[in-house]
Write a protein that holds these residues in place. Structure first.
Motif, PDB file in Angstrom:
ATOM      1  N   PHE A  56      -7.873  18.004 -11.861  1.00 14.62           N
ATOM      2  CA  PHE A  56      -7.487  18.547 -13.162  1.00 14.62           C
ATOM      3  C   PHE A  56      -7.481  20.065 -13.113  1.00 14.62           C
ATOM      4  N   GLY A  57      -6.713  20.575 -12.176  1.00 16.30           N
ATOM      5  CA  GLY A  57      -6.581  22.010 -12.005  1.00 16.30           C
ATOM      6  C   GLY A  57      -5.148  22.439 -12.195  1.00 16.30           C
ATOM      7  N   THR A  58      -4.757  23.466 -11.478  1.00 20.61           N
ATOM      8  CA  THR A  58      -3.445  24.063 -11.690  1.00 20.61           C
ATOM      9  C   THR A  58      -2.310  23.254 -11.077  1.00 20.61           C
ATOM     10  N   ARG A  59      -2.632  22.293 -10.216  1.00 15.18           N
ATOM     11  CA  ARG A  59      -1.598  21.445  -9.608  1.00 15.18           C
ATOM     12  C   ARG A  59      -1.461  20.095 -10.315  1.00 15.18           C
ATOM     13  N   SER A  60      -1.982  19.988 -11.516  1.00 18.29           N
ATOM     14  CA  SER A  60      -2.010  18.693 -12.207  1.00 18.29           C
ATOM     15  C   SER A  60      -0.624  18.100 -12.425  1.00 18.29           C
ATOM     16  N   GLY A  61       0.367  18.931 -12.688  1.00 14.99           N
ATOM     17  CA  GLY A  61       1.727  18.425 -12.853  1.00 14.99           C
ATOM     18  C   GLY A  61       2.220  17.740 -11.591  1.00 14.99           C
ATOM     19  N   GLN A  62       1.943  18.347 -10.432  1.00 14.75           N
ATOM     20  CA  GLN A  62       2.338  17.741  -9.159  1.00 14.75           C
ATOM     21  C   GLN A  62       1.621  16.415  -8.940  1.00 14.75           C
ATOM     22  N   VAL A  63       0.359  16.352  -9.341  1.00 14.76           N
ATOM     23  CA  VAL A  63      -0.420  15.121  -9.165  1.00 14.76           C
ATOM     24  C   VAL A  63       0.146  14.009 -10.035  1.00 14.76           C
ATOM     25  N   VAL A  64       0.443  14.308 -11.290  1.00 14.81           N
ATOM     26  CA  VAL A  64       1.018  13.302 -12.190  1.00 14.81           C
ATOM     27  C   VAL A  64       2.332  12.783 -11.619  1.00 14.81           C
ATOM     28  N   ARG A  65       3.160  13.683 -11.138  1.00 11.46           N
ATOM     29  CA  ARG A  65       4.464  13.290 -10.596  1.00 11.46           C
ATOM     30  C   ARG A  65       4.304  12.354  -9.395  1.00 11.46           C
ATOM     31  N   ALA A  66       3.445  12.723  -8.458  1.00 14.71           N
ATOM     32  CA  ALA A  66       3.250  11.917  -7.252  1.00 14.71           C
ATOM     33  C   ALA A  66       2.617  10.566  -7.585  1.00 14.71           C
ATOM     34  N   LEU A  67       1.658  10.563  -8.502  1.00 15.14           N
ATOM     35  CA  LEU A  67       1.005   9.311  -8.862  1.00 15.14           C
ATOM     36  C   LEU A  67       1.959   8.385  -9.609  1.00 15.14           C
ATOM     37  N   PRO A  74       0.820  -1.219   0.000  1.00 12.41           N
ATOM     38  CA  PRO A  74       0.000   0.000   0.000  1.00 12.41           C
ATOM     39  C   PRO A  74       0.852   1.267   0.000  1.00 12.41           C
ATOM     40  N   VAL A  75       0.435   2.251  -0.777  1.00 12.11           N
ATOM     41  CA  VAL A  75       1.180   3.508  -0.906  1.00 12.11           C
ATOM     42  C   VAL A  75       0.203   4.676  -0.912  1.00 12.11           C
ATOM     43  N   THR A  76       0.543   5.737  -0.188  1.00 12.41           N
ATOM     44  CA  THR A  76      -0.198   6.994  -0.286  1.00 12.41           C
ATOM     45  C   THR A  76       0.587   7.946  -1.170  1.00 12.41           C
ATOM     46  N   ALA A  77      -0.009   8.365  -2.275  1.00  6.58           N
ATOM     47  CA  ALA A  77       0.629   9.325  -3.179  1.00  6.58           C
ATOM     48  C   ALA A  77       0.277  10.729  -2.709  1.00  6.58           C
ATOM     49  N   ALA A  78       1.273  11.539  -2.453  1.00  2.32           N
ATOM     50  CA  ALA A  78       1.024  12.877  -1.912  1.00  2.32           C
ATOM     51  C   ALA A  78       1.818  13.921  -2.675  1.00  2.32           C
ATOM     52  N   VAL A  79       1.163  15.040  -3.002  1.00  2.00           N
ATOM     53  CA  VAL A  79       1.870  16.159  -3.618  1.00  2.00           C
ATOM     54  C   VAL A  79       2.700  16.859  -2.543  1.00  2.00           C
ATOM     55  N   GLY A  80       3.780  17.493  -2.954  1.00  2.00           N
ATOM     56  CA  GLY A  80       4.674  18.110  -1.984  1.00  2.00           C
ATOM     57  C   GLY A  80       4.048  19.269  -1.237  1.00  2.00           C
ATOM     58  N   ILE A 130       3.310  20.314 -16.203  1.00  2.42           N
ATOM     59  CA  ILE A 130       2.782  19.044 -16.699  1.00  2.42           C
ATOM     60  C   ILE A 130       3.791  18.375 -17.633  1.00  2.42           C
ATOM     61  N   ALA A 131       4.433  19.164 -18.498  1.00  5.26           N
ATOM     62  CA  ALA A 131       5.427  18.604 -19.416  1.00  5.26           C
ATOM     63  C   ALA A 131       6.587  17.988 -18.645  1.00  5.26           C
ATOM     64  N   ALA A 132       7.046  18.664 -17.593  1.00  4.10           N
ATOM     65  CA  ALA A 132       8.150  18.130 -16.791  1.00  4.10           C
ATOM     66  C   ALA A 132       7.740  16.843 -16.082  1.00  4.10           C
ATOM     67  N   ALA A 133       6.497  16.815 -15.591  1.00  5.93           N
ATOM     68  CA  ALA A 133       6.011  15.616 -14.904  1.00  5.93           C
ATOM     69  C   ALA A 133       5.920  14.438 -15.869  1.00  5.93           C
ATOM     70  N   ARG A 134       5.397  14.696 -17.068  1.00  2.00           N
ATOM     71  CA  ARG A 134       5.279  13.619 -18.056  1.00  2.00           C
ATOM     72  C   ARG A 134       6.653  13.115 -18.489  1.00  2.00           C
ATOM     73  N   ALA A 135       7.597  14.024 -18.612  1.00  2.00           N
ATOM     74  CA  ALA A 135       8.942  13.628 -19.019  1.00  2.00           C
ATOM     75  C   ALA A 135       9.612  12.761 -17.965  1.00  2.00           C
ATOM     76  N   GLY A 136       9.192  12.896 -16.716  1.00  2.00           N
ATOM     77  CA  GLY A 136       9.799  12.131 -15.636  1.00  2.00           C
ATOM     78  C   GLY A 136       9.138  10.810 -15.340  1.00  2.00           C
ATOM     79  N   VAL A 189      -2.242  -1.207  -3.339  1.00  2.00           N
ATOM     80  CA  VAL A 189      -3.294  -0.195  -3.278  1.00  2.00           C
ATOM     81  C   VAL A 189      -2.639   1.179  -3.169  1.00  2.00           C
ATOM     82  N   VAL A 190      -2.994   2.079  -4.080  1.00  2.00           N
ATOM     83  CA  VAL A 190      -2.498   3.455  -4.040  1.00  2.00           C
ATOM     84  C   VAL A 190      -3.671   4.367  -3.732  1.00  2.00           C
ATOM     85  N   ASP A 191      -3.538   5.186  -2.695  1.00  5.04           N
ATOM     86  CA  ASP A 191      -4.583   6.161  -2.401  1.00  5.04           C
ATOM     87  C   ASP A 191      -4.013   7.569  -2.521  1.00  5.04           C
ATOM     88  N   MET A 192      -4.910   8.509  -2.808  1.00 11.92           N
ATOM     89  CA  MET A 192      -4.516   9.906  -2.973  1.00 11.92           C
ATOM     90  C   MET A 192      -5.652  10.786  -2.492  1.00 11.92           C
TER      91      MET A 192
END
Length: 322
Positions: A301-312, A21-27, A184-190, A290-293
């Motif tokens: 799908f707002g302004t923090r979407s890049g952070q969400v993609v990275r954490a997930l 089990p993992v909790t995905a969290a934005v910084g 978002i581009a940086a998150a996708r690239a990573g 199990v991953v929870d967030m």
């Protein structure tokens, strides 16, 4: 990354090893607004997505509401959070947490609660209603601007520009879009290039007996794919949200089960989730993958979407947060 253990086996050959089990969290759990805050150039006349031409003359009392909390996130990110007078139940970030809720029944607007706040403009989309309430608010003389409700990463810049235009801060909207697209581009690239895990998103509200699985167009599919996974619901032909059945989940055969943190809590945590029909018979259930967030982050799908993609992505691929 909470709950991650040294993997002893793989959930499926060729997929990332199981880490439990993992909790995905934005910084940063809060929203960062543009500085200095923009000054709205009003009046402006815009056309809502429902075709209604609306003139906004005053942005001193903004009410941004929708099912996902994304519109409020955009307004605060534009630097206009100080003008916001109320919130929906999905708007949970700290800067907005003190505001009164105008969706006491979940995601239906209370006309009385809205009118009591005397908003000078309401920003919404068709994920919230009911329609007769929105008509009532317009009849009361409040400008109501509806923006598109598409839940994808590619749609975020358009949402930002629509909100910014309605508030008379178009240039600030362009600045914010530049920031979001770079993030978002940086998150996708990573996102790791290793094999993509098969991920099933389950919408759980155990206290209300609501158990759904996401498919194509549910919003969860877009986030899963951006984070380097394969949406298990979409892979078996599901669209939007469908009732969860043991047969369907076993057929989806997810390597990972993705849930909102509140939903996981509502069924009694990971152990309670594994007791739901079919969950234990999946590769994810067998490996306790199990991953929870946080509910107010995962499908915003707002302004923090890049952070969400990275954490997930970190959580799905058993990688420590960056």
């Amino acid at each position: 990354m909470a709950g991650c253990t040294d993997p002893a086996a793989e959930a499926r050959p060729g997929t990332p090893a199981s880490c439990g089990p993992v909790t995905a969290a934005v910084g940063d759990t809060d929203v960062t607004g543009l500085t200095p805050p923009p000054a709205p150039a009003l009046p402006v006349t815009v056309t809502s997505t429902d075709g209604v031409v609306t003139t906004v003359t005053d942005a001193t009392r903004i009410l941004p509401v929708n099912l996902y909390g994304s519109i409020a996130e955009i307004v605060f990110s534009l630097g206009l959070g100080g003008n916001v007078v109320g919130r929906d139940t999905s708007t949970t970030f700290p800067a907005a947490a003190h505001l009164p809720v105008v969706t006491p029944a979940g995601h239906d607007l209370s006309a009385e609660a809205v009118l009591a706040l005397a908003p000078t403009v309401i920003l919404a989309d068709d994920s919230i209603g009911p329609p007769e309430t929105l008509r009532q608010l317009r009849a009361a003389g409040i400008p109501v601007v509806l923006v598109a409700a598409e839940q994808t990463l590619d749609a975020v810049p358009g949402h930002v520009r629509a909100v910014a235009a309605a508030l008379g801060v178009g240039a600030a909207g362009d600045r914010l879009v530049t920031r979001i697209e770079a993030d978002i581009a940086a998150a996708r690239a990573g996102v790791p290039a290793d094999a993509a895990p098969r991920v099933a998103f389950l919408y759980l509200r155990g206290t209300a007996g609501v158990y759904l699985i996401g498919g194509r167009g549910a919003g969860s599919d877009a986030m899963i794919e951006a984070a380097g996974g394969v949406d298990a619901g979409s892979a078996i032909g599901l669209a939007k949200f469908r009732p969860l059945t043991s047969e369907g989940l076993i057929n989806a055969a997810p390597d990972v089960i993705l849930v909102m943190s509140g939903g996981l809590e509502s069924v009694g945590g990971v152990d309670g989730l594994l007791r739901l029909p079919g969950v234990g018979q999946t590769p994810a259930g067998a490996a306790r993958r199990v991953v929870d967030m946080d509910d107010g982050v995962l499908l915003t799908f707002g302004t923090r979407s890049g952070q969400v993609v990275r954490a997930l992505a970190d959580a799905l691929h058993c990688r420590g947060p960056r």
